[in-house]
Write an enzyme that holds these catalytic residues in place. Structure first.
Site, PDB file in Angstrom:
ATOM      1  N   THR A 142     -19.785  15.799  13.602  1.00  0.00           N
ATOM      2  CA  THR A 142     -20.519  15.559  12.370  1.00  0.00           C
ATOM      3  C   THR A 142     -19.614  16.058  11.256  1.00  0.00           C
ATOM      4  O   THR A 142     -18.541  16.569  11.509  1.00  0.00           O
ATOM      5  CB  THR A 142     -21.861  16.327  12.449  1.00  0.00           C
ATOM      6  OG1 THR A 142     -22.579  15.847  13.579  1.00  0.00           O
ATOM      7  CG2 THR A 142     -22.714  16.185  11.220  1.00  0.00           C
ATOM      8  N   ASN A 184     -22.597  11.441  15.534  1.00  0.00           N
ATOM      9  CA  ASN A 184     -22.960  12.224  16.714  1.00  0.00           C
ATOM     10  C   ASN A 184     -21.718  12.797  17.368  1.00  0.00           C
ATOM     11  O   ASN A 184     -21.077  13.651  16.777  1.00  0.00           O
ATOM     12  CB  ASN A 184     -23.824  11.428  17.696  1.00  0.00           C
ATOM     13  CG  ASN A 184     -24.616  12.340  18.626  1.00  0.00           C
ATOM     14  OD1 ASN A 184     -24.922  13.478  18.273  1.00  0.00           O
ATOM     15  ND2 ASN A 184     -24.944  11.874  19.812  1.00  0.00           N
ATOM     16  N   SER A 188     -32.745  15.465  14.560  1.00  0.00           N
ATOM     17  CA  SER A 188     -31.394  15.867  14.187  1.00  0.00           C
ATOM     18  C   SER A 188     -31.311  17.371  14.015  1.00  0.00           C
ATOM     19  O   SER A 188     -32.286  18.028  13.649  1.00  0.00           O
ATOM     20  CB  SER A 188     -30.995  15.195  12.864  1.00  0.00           C
ATOM     21  OG  SER A 188     -29.775  15.720  12.380  1.00  0.00           O
TER      22      SER A 188
END
Length: 584
Positions: free
Chosen positions: A391, A411, A462
């Site tokens: 990320t 990801n 997330s």
């Protein structure tokens, strides 16, 4: 920060340090931000001096942000420039084929808001696509290729931010990224290593091989790396806004390439995507206001829960072993709730009032034994009852005090490794962030139940935790990549900032992590935690694990008393750049 009403004329404002003899400037220079990227200089602020600060994972992206600021843009425009530049120069960490979460502060009104541009599942998502014949999880389809990819949110989110909170047309903020893609750049060591690491998967797909192995060979240090296909897609976005990506020729090419390789996307999936604006989580801790990400981020809820657990405790009076003990036990309990309750707020009813309540935290605190580790197995089940690491982050403060904390992702490293045909867009592998198979861990070891089960149109949970910490005299813009460790990294950074550490110290401090399962404490390898402290923790019942892989934190701090801004990138990343410049 005001919304754009008319197009900017594009006149560029020079970015320079104060000239000798300039009547409105002091000439004293302060050395700022010593890190792996060297020493930066900033003008000593006076009432007339205004500075902007940006910290990102790549120097080219940071410069793109300053270029847009020099054209009259604000922090939102700069964040768009940084994010799209990173899509070109740091595809291993984020990109137009992924998504982001962002917290925005409008200095003029004091408003804080949250932009949800998280990816979502296509309507045809099916658990069977992620299972082997024996019923066990198929890690290949959840991580590699088009079945691993959710519908991207980044293009829609950037267009939404530009239209509502930017000062410049979206096309202006995309110019640096388009130029980098067309003219080329020297790839970073991290990108070269990522291509080597994922070479076998990248070579499965013709467009991926063409992009990352130009002429059939992997790029080398010093090569000029171009991305003309992505440049064309960025131009379509610049010309037509979100419709340039989610409809028309780009959308048709995305769907055609995905379906040809075995994916299930449709044009209707793309056309249905919308970025969403939500209310951020806000809480008070130790005299500071913490503003952080709500679901579908799990990070803000977890950070708030951890801070609420610790709120009445005097951590400074504790010896180091007991301080770590209480930090870890707060992490353990927050991650247990993360696994049990959290999901997409448009699909799942979550007990947020309970999870964010200080009274709930009181009960959790009472369950912490003062001198003994709590075993995760002693706490209630992490499974919701069924009916059923890669990320990036960037922090921006502009000269007027507008702020953006933005975390973007594809990801894991290079996402799905699938480039969608002639679009040049590398797709994410965010489908793995769903609980694709209930009770089975994802790539980061996180376990979920039905609250995070995949459903068409649903956004996966997330760990991204973009945050602001605002005090009377100081404030910080904080965030990091790092999979499940994002949450504990941001948690530790908030505590460090409140303890008085500066941006460089916050990004450099050693890190610890616990996520309920596996039941162990990860401590950064090479940490300066003394041996006797580690021995005390082991005596309390903790399993200690040395961990090498951590995030890439980027922090901006503004000391309002001295009116000095500092920006720091993680010293673990030689490609990052935190920078402060005087702006007219």
């Amino acid at each position: 920060m005001t919304a754009r009403n008319t197009p900017h004329d594009g006149a560029e404002t020079a970015r320079r340090l104060p000239a000798s003899g300039a009547p409105r400037w002091r000439r004293t220079l302060l050395a700022l931000v010593i890190g792996s990227f060297g020493v930066l200089a900033q003008a000593q602020d006076t009432a007339a001096t205004k500075t902007a600060a940006i910290a990102s994972a790549n120097a080219l992206a940071t410069e793109a942000g300053f270029e847009v600021l020099s054209r009259g843009g604000n922090a939102v425009d700069a964040a768009i420039a940084v994010g799209t530049a990173l899509s070109v120069v740091q595809p291993e960490g984020s990109g137009m084929g992924g998504g982001f979460l962002a917290v925005i502060h409008d200095a003029a009104t004091g408003k804080n808001t949250f932009i949800d541009a998280r990816e979502m599942a296509p309507q045809a998502v099916s658990e069977k696509d992620y299972l082997k014949a024996d019923g066990t999880p198929n890690r290949d389809t959840s991580l590699n290729g088009p079945l691993a990819a959710g519908i991207p949110g980044m293009p829609a989110g950037l267009a939404y931010m530009a239209g509502k909170y930017g000062k410049l047309p979206l096309a202006e903020s995309l110019r640096p990224a388009i130029r980098l893609a067309e003219q080329g750049f020297r790839p970073s060591g991290a990108l070269l290593r990522s291509i080597e690491h994922k070479a076998d998967v990248l070579r499965r797909y013709p467009a991926s091989a063409a992009k990352f192995f130009p002429g059939g060979k992997a790029p080398q240090a010093g090569d000029l790396f171009r991305d003309p296909d992505q440049a064309r897609t960025l131009k379509a976005l610049a010309e037509k806004g979100a419709d340039g990506f989610y409809k028309g020729a780009v959308a048709k090419e995305l769907v055609k390439s995905v379906r040809a390789a075995g994916g299930t996307w449709t044009l209707a999936d793309l056309a249905a995507y919308r970025a969403k604006e939500r209310q951020p989580i806000v809480l008070d801790y130790a005299g500071y206001k913490v503003i952080t990400a709500p679901p579908p981020s799990s990070g803000g809820v977890a950070v708030a829960e951890m801070l609420n657990i610790l709120a009445p405790l005097d951590l400074k009076s504790m010896d180091e072993a007991h301080r770590i003990h209480y930090l870890v036990e707060a992490m353990r309990r927050a991650f247990r709730d993360h696994n049990e309750y959290l999901g997409d707020p448009d699909f799942v009813k979550m007990p947020l009032d309970m999870l964010l309540s200080p009274y709930y935290a009181d009960g959790l605190r009472q369950s912490i034994l003062p001198d003994q580790a709590t075993k995760s197995a002693w706490l209630p089940s992490v499974q919701a009852k069924a009916p059923g690491m890669h990320t990036t982050h960037y922090s921006v403060i502009d000269k007027d005090g507008n702020m953006v904390s933005m975390t973007a992702t594809v990801n894991t490293t290079l996402g799905s490794s699938f480039v969608a045909g002639r679009t040049g867009i590398l797709l994410n592998n965010e489908m793995d962030d769903f609980a694709l198979v209930s009770g089975q861990p994802n790539a980061f070891g996180l376990i979920g139940g039905s609250a995070n089960a995949p459903v068409g149109g649903k956004r996966m949970l997330s760990s991204m935790t973009p945050s602001f910490v605002i005090g009377k005299d100081r404030l910080a813009v904080i965030g990091s990549p790092g999979g499940s460790t994002i949450i504990t990294q941001v948690f530790g950074a908030i505590l460090a900032f409140i303890d008085g550490k500066d941006a460089g110290q916050i990004t450099a401090q050693k890190r610890i992590h616990h996520q309920f399962l596996p039941d162990r404490v990860d401590i950064e390898k090479g940490s300066d935690i003394p041996a006797d402290v580690l021995a005390k923790l082991k005596a309390m019942g903790y399993e200690i694990n040395d961990r090498e892989s951590w995030g890439n934190m980027n922090v901006v701090v503004w000391d309002k008393v001295t009116n000095v801004k500092t920006a720091a990138s993680d010293p673990r990343n030689p490609d990052g750049l935190g920078k402060v410049e005087a702006m007219h």
